[in-house]
Design a protein around this motif. Structure first.
Motif, PDB file in Angstrom:
ATOM      1  N   TYR A   1       1.480  10.401  -2.166  1.00  0.00           N
ATOM      2  CA  TYR A   1       0.341  10.769  -3.453  1.00  0.00           C
ATOM      3  C   TYR A   1       0.865  12.208  -4.314  1.00  0.00           C
TER       4      TYR A   1
ATOM      5  N   ALA B   1       5.281   4.784   2.193  1.00  0.00           N
ATOM      6  CA  ALA B   1       5.703   5.929   3.107  1.00  0.00           C
ATOM      7  C   ALA B   1       6.203   5.540   4.275  1.00  0.00           C
ATOM      8  N   ARG B   2       5.969   4.650   5.050  1.00  0.00           N
ATOM      9  CA  ARG B   2       6.843   3.656   6.136  1.00  0.00           C
ATOM     10  C   ARG B   2       8.043   3.579   5.927  1.00  0.00           C
TER      11      ARG B   2
ATOM     12  N   SER C   1       0.891  -1.356  -0.089  1.00  0.00           N
ATOM     13  CA  SER C   1       0.006   0.089   0.095  1.00  0.00           C
ATOM     14  C   SER C   1       0.911   1.281   0.097  1.00  0.00           C
ATOM     15  N   PHE C   2       0.399   2.457  -0.102  1.00  0.00           N
ATOM     16  CA  PHE C   2       0.976   3.734   0.053  1.00  0.00           C
ATOM     17  C   PHE C   2       1.567   3.778   1.370  1.00  0.00           C
ATOM     18  N   THR C   3       0.811   3.314   2.215  1.00  0.00           N
ATOM     19  CA  THR C   3       1.094   3.458   3.646  1.00  0.00           C
ATOM     20  C   THR C   3       2.263   2.511   3.644  1.00  0.00           C
TER      21      THR C   3
ATOM     22  N   ARG D   1       2.155   9.684   4.146  1.00  0.00           N
ATOM     23  CA  ARG D   1       1.440   8.914   2.999  1.00  0.00           C
ATOM     24  C   ARG D   1       1.129   9.965   2.287  1.00  0.00           C
TER      25      ARG D   1
END
Length: 196
Positions: free
Chosen positions: A47, A36-37, A31-33, A43
Motif C-alpha cells: 500500500y 506481499a507474500r 490480493s495485496f496479501t 502487506r
C-alpha cells in the motif's frame, strides 16, 4: 533482517510479482496479501507504493506499454531508410511478437469483467506507439516521400488499433494480409520486387 531496496527497485519488484500473479491467478483473484507474500514483505508495504489495486494493475500494464514502445524505438533505429517493404514486414513481426509475449495477461484482459481495463490499456498502448512513430518513422518517411493520407495521427491510431484487434481475434490472418492492409490504409507505394 529484511534486505533494503531503493524505492524504485522495490516498486519494480512488487510490479513484477503482481504481473506474474495476475497472469497465473487472474487480476480479480490476486490480493495485496498475495502480492506481499510473493515479494516476501508486509502487506502494508504494498500500500505504501500502490494506494489501491487499480494503481498496481496500471503499473503492470504501463510496463507492457513501455516495452512495446522501446521495441518500436529500437526497430526504428535499426530500420533501413527507404525500404518500405522490409519496414512493413518487421513492424508486423514486432506486433505479433508483443501480442504473444503478453498472452497470459491478454487472456486475463479478455475477461468480460476486465473490458474497461483492456480498453484503457489498448488506448494507452496505441497512443504511446503513435506518439513514438510520429517522432521517428513518420517524420523520416515524410523527408523521403509525400504522405498520401490526411489526418496522419488519427489514421495511424485507427490502423494500429485495428491491426491489434484483427491479429488478436483472428490469429489465422497471415502477415501478408496485415502488411497489405497497412500498405493500403497508409497509401504506401509498392516497391519493385514487392509481393502484391
Amino acid at each position: 533482517m529484511a534486505q533494503r531496496f531503493a524505492p524504485d527497485e522495490r516498486s519494480a519488484e512488487i510490479t513484477a510479482a503482481a504481473r506474474t500473479l495476475f497472469a497465473t491467478r487472474g487480476i480479480a483473484k490476486t490480493s495485496f496479501t498475495d502480492v506481499a507474500r510473493e515479494v516476501g514483505v508486509a502487506r502494508g508495504l504494498i500500500y505504501h507504493y500502490f494506494p489501491d489495486k487499480d494503481a498496481l494493475v496500471t503499473a503492470v500494464l504501463d510496463q507492457h506499454v513501455a516495452r512495446f514502445v522501446t521495441s518500436v524505438q529500437e526497430w526504428d533505429g535499426a530500420r533501413e531508410p527507404g525500404n518500405i517493404n522490409k519496414a512493413l514486414v518487421d513492424c508486423i513481426s514486432l506486433l505479433r511478437s508483443h501480442l504473444r509475449s503478453m498472452n497470459p495477461m491478454h487472456t486475463e484482459l479478455q475477461r468480460v469483467e476486465n473490458t474497461g481495463l483492456y480498453n484503457r490499456f489498448l488506448h494507452q498502448a496505441v497512443t504511446a506507439i503513435v506518439d513514438c512513430l510520429q517522432l521517428t518513422t513518420i517524420e523520416a518517411y515524410a523527408k523521403l516521400h509525400r504522405i498520401e493520407i490526411s489526418h496522419v495521427r488519427e489514421t495511424f491510431y485507427v490502423l494500429i488499433y485495428g491491426l491489434v484487434g484483427l491479429a488478436r481475434n483472428n490469429p489465422a490472418v497471415g502477415d501478408d494480409v496485415l502488411i497489405d492492409i497497412t500498405r493500403q490504409v497508409l497509401r504506401l507505394p509498392v516497391e519493385v520486387g514487392d509481393p502484391q
